[in-house]
Design an enzyme around this catalytic site. Structure first.
Site, PDB file in Angstrom:
ATOM      1  N   THR A  31       0.165  -3.774  12.697  1.00 11.44           N
ATOM      2  CA  THR A  31       1.308  -3.984  11.991  1.00 11.44           C
ATOM      3  C   THR A  31       2.359  -3.049  12.373  1.00 11.44           C
ATOM      4  O   THR A  31       3.640  -3.638  12.415  1.00 11.44           O
ATOM      5  CB  THR A  31       0.825  -3.693  10.377  1.00 11.44           C
ATOM      6  OG1 THR A  31      -0.215  -4.382   9.855  1.00 11.44           O
ATOM      7  CG2 THR A  31       2.060  -3.583   9.399  1.00 11.44           C
ATOM      8  N   ASP A  54      -4.334   1.288  11.031  1.00 11.49           N
ATOM      9  CA  ASP A  54      -5.874   0.737  11.335  1.00 11.49           C
ATOM     10  C   ASP A  54      -5.773   0.517  12.921  1.00 11.49           C
ATOM     11  O   ASP A  54      -5.932   1.185  13.558  1.00 11.49           O
ATOM     12  CB  ASP A  54      -5.967  -0.091  10.131  1.00 11.49           C
ATOM     13  CG  ASP A  54      -7.666  -0.414  10.064  1.00 11.49           C
ATOM     14  OD1 ASP A  54      -8.260   0.027  11.016  1.00 11.49           O
ATOM     15  OD2 ASP A  54      -7.905  -0.930   9.084  1.00 11.49           O
ATOM     16  N   GLY A  98       0.763  -1.124  -0.039  1.00 14.19           N
ATOM     17  CA  GLY A  98      -0.244   0.078  -0.045  1.00 14.19           C
ATOM     18  C   GLY A  98       0.966   1.362   0.139  1.00 14.19           C
ATOM     19  O   GLY A  98       0.165   2.434  -0.444  1.00 14.19           O
ATOM     20  N   GLU A 153       3.976   4.301   6.261  1.00 13.84           N
ATOM     21  CA  GLU A 153       2.877   3.612   5.929  1.00 13.84           C
ATOM     22  C   GLU A 153       1.770   4.237   5.391  1.00 13.84           C
ATOM     23  O   GLU A 153       1.495   5.537   5.528  1.00 13.84           O
ATOM     24  CB  GLU A 153       2.424   3.032   7.508  1.00 13.84           C
ATOM     25  CG  GLU A 153       2.744   1.537   7.700  1.00 13.84           C
ATOM     26  CD  GLU A 153       1.929   0.510   6.772  1.00 13.84           C
ATOM     27  OE1 GLU A 153       1.707   0.884   5.908  1.00 13.84           O
ATOM     28  OE2 GLU A 153       2.007  -0.702   7.644  1.00 13.84           O
ATOM     29  N   ASP A 154       0.966   3.811   4.492  1.00 19.48           N
ATOM     30  CA  ASP A 154      -0.368   4.225   4.084  1.00 19.48           C
ATOM     31  C   ASP A 154      -1.400   4.478   5.003  1.00 19.48           C
ATOM     32  O   ASP A 154      -1.986   5.632   5.106  1.00 19.48           O
ATOM     33  CB  ASP A 154      -1.015   3.539   2.759  1.00 19.48           C
ATOM     34  CG  ASP A 154      -1.024   2.098   3.015  1.00 19.48           C
ATOM     35  OD1 ASP A 154      -0.357   1.377   3.967  1.00 19.48           O
ATOM     36  OD2 ASP A 154      -1.675   1.500   2.094  1.00 19.48           O
ATOM     37  N   ARG A 167      -5.635   0.883  -6.558  1.00 17.58           N
ATOM     38  CA  ARG A 167      -4.398   1.463  -5.857  1.00 17.58           C
ATOM     39  C   ARG A 167      -3.912   2.606  -6.742  1.00 17.58           C
ATOM     40  O   ARG A 167      -3.138   3.564  -6.299  1.00 17.58           O
ATOM     41  CB  ARG A 167      -3.311   0.339  -5.981  1.00 17.58           C
ATOM     42  CG  ARG A 167      -3.445  -0.635  -4.843  1.00 17.58           C
ATOM     43  CD  ARG A 167      -2.041  -1.547  -4.737  1.00 17.58           C
ATOM     44  NE  ARG A 167      -2.365  -2.862  -4.276  1.00 17.58           N
ATOM     45  CZ  ARG A 167      -2.320  -3.352  -2.841  1.00 17.58           C
ATOM     46  NH1 ARG A 167      -2.224  -2.270  -1.984  1.00 17.58           N
ATOM     47  NH2 ARG A 167      -2.535  -4.522  -2.650  1.00 17.58           N
ATOM     48  N   PHE A 169     -14.082   2.176   4.841  1.00 20.89           N
ATOM     49  CA  PHE A 169     -13.173   1.538   3.760  1.00 20.89           C
ATOM     50  C   PHE A 169     -12.608   2.317   3.057  1.00 20.89           C
ATOM     51  O   PHE A 169     -13.445   2.631   2.024  1.00 20.89           O
ATOM     52  CB  PHE A 169     -13.725   0.085   3.400  1.00 20.89           C
ATOM     53  CG  PHE A 169     -12.688  -0.825   2.754  1.00 20.89           C
ATOM     54  CD1 PHE A 169     -11.887  -1.749   3.571  1.00 20.89           C
ATOM     55  CD2 PHE A 169     -12.672  -0.778   1.520  1.00 20.89           C
ATOM     56  CE1 PHE A 169     -10.926  -2.480   2.969  1.00 20.89           C
ATOM     57  CE2 PHE A 169     -11.574  -1.629   0.970  1.00 20.89           C
ATOM     58  CZ  PHE A 169     -10.842  -2.395   1.637  1.00 20.89           C
TER      59      PHE A 169
HETATM   60  C1  PRP Z   1      -2.760  -2.358   5.095  1.00 22.60           C
HETATM   61  C2  PRP Z   1      -1.596  -1.002   5.254  1.00 22.60           C
HETATM   62  C3  PRP Z   1      -1.033  -1.471   6.413  1.00 22.60           C
HETATM   63  C4  PRP Z   1      -1.700  -2.474   7.460  1.00 22.60           C
HETATM   64  C5  PRP Z   1      -2.350  -1.470   8.410  1.00 22.60           C
HETATM   65  O1  PRP Z   1      -1.950  -3.253   4.456  1.00 22.60           O
HETATM   66  O2  PRP Z   1      -0.865  -0.918   4.211  1.00 22.60           O
HETATM   67  O3  PRP Z   1       0.300  -2.266   6.245  1.00 22.60           O
HETATM   68  O4  PRP Z   1      -2.845  -2.791   6.703  1.00 22.60           O
HETATM   69  O5  PRP Z   1      -3.444  -2.246   9.245  1.00 22.60           O
HETATM   70  P1  PRP Z   1      -3.257  -2.406  10.671  1.00 22.60           P
HETATM   71  O6  PRP Z   1      -2.989  -0.996  11.535  1.00 22.60           O
HETATM   72  O7  PRP Z   1      -4.752  -2.967  11.230  1.00 22.60           O
HETATM   73  O8  PRP Z   1      -2.326  -3.465  10.997  1.00 22.60           O
HETATM   74  P2  PRP Z   1      -2.596  -4.569   3.947  1.00 22.60           P
HETATM   75  O9  PRP Z   1      -2.733  -5.755   4.846  1.00 22.60           O
HETATM   76  O10 PRP Z   1      -4.058  -4.121   3.193  1.00 22.60           O
HETATM   77  O11 PRP Z   1      -1.728  -4.809   2.527  1.00 22.60           O
HETATM   78  P3  PRP Z   1      -1.209  -4.180   1.250  1.00 22.60           P
HETATM   79  O12 PRP Z   1      -0.678  -2.851   1.910  1.00 22.60           O
HETATM   80  O13 PRP Z   1      -0.373  -5.094   0.708  1.00 22.60           O
HETATM   81  O14 PRP Z   1      -2.550  -3.841   0.470  1.00 22.60           O
END
Ligand code: PRP
Length: 174
Positions: A105, A101, A42, A97-98, A163, A150
């Site tokens: 992560t 949430d 992301g 980070e994008d 994306r 979302f």
């Molecule tokens: C998203 C985003 C972060 C993570 C945040 O990645 O890029 O890495 O989720 O979520 P959290 O705070 O609940 O941990 P995703 O799993 O969608 O993968 P991607 O970036 O490859 O689309």
């Protein structure tokens, strides 16, 4: 496909905020070299734009992560699918980070990268969704706080789609 995307944050607003973040980071890292750690997938769009508004010497690293969910919610177990290309001991690391949430992560990555003894370890996130927080994490540089919707675009996907949108939007049922 005919889904409509309602704009939440338009491209101009994103770029203006990134310019502010870049100026702040440039100031804070005076006399230092940075390593931007782009968390795939992301963050690839955000990292590309952010890197170009930081007026410091830097290198970019890519970290592939996969989070394991229980149904729709994350367990916080994060698997590294692609590691950094070099050690980071003694370096100034900025995780890009994008979206933060649940925070799981970032919490995991801070712990993991912290064990590699960087000189400093900070976080820059474009979006933060506080309504979904499961673990509080420090976000040193934040673009926007958003409501619990979302979102797609600007690197964020819905089953790998959207994306490439230049703005952050919400998918509306057609
Ligand atoms: C998203 C985003 C972060 C993570 C945040 O990645 O890029 O890495 O989720 O979520 P959290 O705070 O609940 O941990 P995703 O799993 O969608 O993968 P991607 O970036 O490859 O689309």
């Amino acid at each position: 496909m005919a889904e409509r995307i309602a704009t939440m944050i338009d491209a101009q607003k994103i770029q203006a905020r990134i310019a502010e973040l870049g100026a702040q980071i440039t100031k804070d890292y005076e006399g230092k070299r940075l390593v931007l750690v782009c968390v795939l997938k992301g963050s690839f769009v955000f990292t590309a734009d952010l890197a170009r508004v930081i007026d410091r010497e830097l290198r970019v690293e890519f970290l592939g992560v996969r989070s394991y969910g229980e149904g729709t919610s994350s367990t916080g177990v994060v698997q590294i699918t692609q590691d950094l290309s070099k050690p980071i001991e003694g370096e100034d690391i900025l995780i890009v980070e994008d979206i933060v949430d649940t925070g799981l992560t970032i919490a995991h990555l801070l712990e993991l990268l912290g064990t590699r003894k960087p000189a400093s370890l900070k976080v820059c996130a474009l979006l933060h969704k506080p309504a979904r927080t499961r673990v509080e994490v420090p976000i040193d540089y934040l673009g926007f706080t958003i409501e619990d919707k979302f979102v797609v675009g600007y690197g964020l996907d819905w089953s790998e789609r959207f994306r490439n949108l230049p703005m952050i939007g919400v998918v509306e049922p057609s």
